[in-house]
Scaffold this motif. Sequence first.
Motif, PDB file in Angstrom:
ATOM      1  N   VAL A 172       0.833  -1.199   0.000  1.00  0.00           N
ATOM      2  CA  VAL A 172       0.000   0.000   0.000  1.00  0.00           C
ATOM      3  C   VAL A 172       0.871   1.254   0.000  1.00  0.00           C
ATOM      4  N   GLN A 173       1.927   1.257   0.790  1.00  0.00           N
ATOM      5  CA  GLN A 173       2.836   2.408   0.794  1.00  0.00           C
ATOM      6  C   GLN A 173       3.387   2.675  -0.595  1.00  0.00           C
ATOM      7  N   GLN A 174       3.793   1.614  -1.272  1.00  0.00           N
ATOM      8  CA  GLN A 174       4.357   1.768  -2.611  1.00  0.00           C
ATOM      9  C   GLN A 174       3.302   2.274  -3.594  1.00  0.00           C
ATOM     10  N   ALA A 175       2.084   1.741  -3.474  1.00  0.00           N
ATOM     11  CA  ALA A 175       1.002   2.183  -4.362  1.00  0.00           C
ATOM     12  C   ALA A 175       0.646   3.639  -4.107  1.00  0.00           C
ATOM     13  N   GLN A 176       0.682   4.059  -2.862  1.00  0.00           N
ATOM     14  CA  GLN A 176       0.387   5.452  -2.545  1.00  0.00           C
ATOM     15  C   GLN A 176       1.449   6.389  -3.113  1.00  0.00           C
ATOM     16  N   GLN A 177       2.685   5.939  -3.103  1.00  0.00           N
ATOM     17  CA  GLN A 177       3.754   6.766  -3.670  1.00  0.00           C
ATOM     18  C   GLN A 177       3.597   6.934  -5.175  1.00  0.00           C
ATOM     19  N   ARG A 178       2.996   5.945  -5.834  1.00  0.00           N
ATOM     20  CA  ARG A 178       2.783   6.020  -7.281  1.00  0.00           C
ATOM     21  C   ARG A 178       1.451   6.661  -7.647  1.00  0.00           C
TER      22      ARG A 178
ATOM     23  N   SER B  72      -1.721   8.988  -8.489  1.00  0.00           N
ATOM     24  CA  SER B  72      -1.787  10.213  -9.290  1.00  0.00           C
ATOM     25  C   SER B  72      -2.211  11.424  -8.474  1.00  0.00           C
ATOM     26  N   GLY B  73      -2.725  11.190  -7.299  1.00  0.00           N
ATOM     27  CA  GLY B  73      -3.165  12.305  -6.459  1.00  0.00           C
ATOM     28  C   GLY B  73      -3.567  11.811  -5.080  1.00  0.00           C
ATOM     29  N   GLN B  74      -3.941  12.759  -4.213  1.00  0.00           N
ATOM     30  CA  GLN B  74      -4.277  12.395  -2.844  1.00  0.00           C
ATOM     31  C   GLN B  74      -5.525  11.537  -2.755  1.00  0.00           C
ATOM     32  N   ALA B  75      -6.496  11.784  -3.614  1.00  0.00           N
ATOM     33  CA  ALA B  75      -7.736  11.005  -3.578  1.00  0.00           C
ATOM     34  C   ALA B  75      -7.455   9.534  -3.858  1.00  0.00           C
ATOM     35  N   GLU B  76      -6.584   9.260  -4.826  1.00  0.00           N
ATOM     36  CA  GLU B  76      -6.235   7.870  -5.123  1.00  0.00           C
ATOM     37  C   GLU B  76      -5.465   7.253  -3.967  1.00  0.00           C
TER      38      GLU B  76
END
Length: 283
Positions: free
Chosen positions: A175-181, A183-187
């Motif tokens: 999840v951390q890695q996906a959040q870093q990738r 496209s924006g805060q909502a995603e």
Amino acid sequence: MRWQGGERGGGVEDRRGMGGGAVAGGSLGVLVLAAIGYFVFGIDPSTTQQIASQFGGVGAQEKGQVGTPQDQAGQFVDVIGNNINKVWATKLDGYRPPNNTVIYDGGTGTGCGYGQAAMGPFYCPTDQTVYLDLGFWTQMEQQLGASGADFARAYVIAHEYGHHVQTLTGVSQQVQQAQQRASGQAEANRYSVALELQADCYAGVWARNAAAVSNGEVALDPGDLEEGLKTANAIGDDTLQRRSGGRVVPEGFTHGSSAQRVEWLRRGYDSGDPAVCDTFGAV
């Protein structure tokens, strides 16, 4: 909920009375702000430190007495934590308990920065430790409408252990890695919601299996599940946003709506199987 007489693990670290200042004021606004972040810790240590700094900076690690506290609240944490570990040992190959479960008051140093009561209970992945300020339960009950029943409090503990499970399985790291990738805060927030709802589901899985691993010494009584669902409803993002006086902003959710939290806690309980807790395909 039945728990007195249940097997104790003896692994609770008691830091109560060791210092650490509480957030001044104790107003509803502060509590709601904290509750919006409730259960968030365990996603990203940097997030934990960022929020911690707002409540007084980073503190050094302390060391309390490890064992089984003699008061009822401390014994409750010990019995419930031990039972949760026993359930997960049957559900997850290679499961190992958190390094520690710390109870404290006011504030304490953690591997993720300085923790304070206003943050609510949290899990730190850096030191793989669950942190509980037991007084926060009372604040939630009195100011947010959460249940004061034993199972409602056990649900809080089981949710934090759920974040530990996510660390062991690698889901938190993914999840951390996906959040870093993202496209924006909502995603990025959608990944956070899925992670939190999965921890709710895992809490339900524990509750369903608690009696089986304890020969009934730890078990839900009629009406207990409803008390847990009441708490899940009280801490949904939409409910907290309304209570704080703002409008509901779904793209700002980080933990899920009240309806979602209720749904996933119930799903976990109804099945008793962590395989049903794939929240990432549903959010």
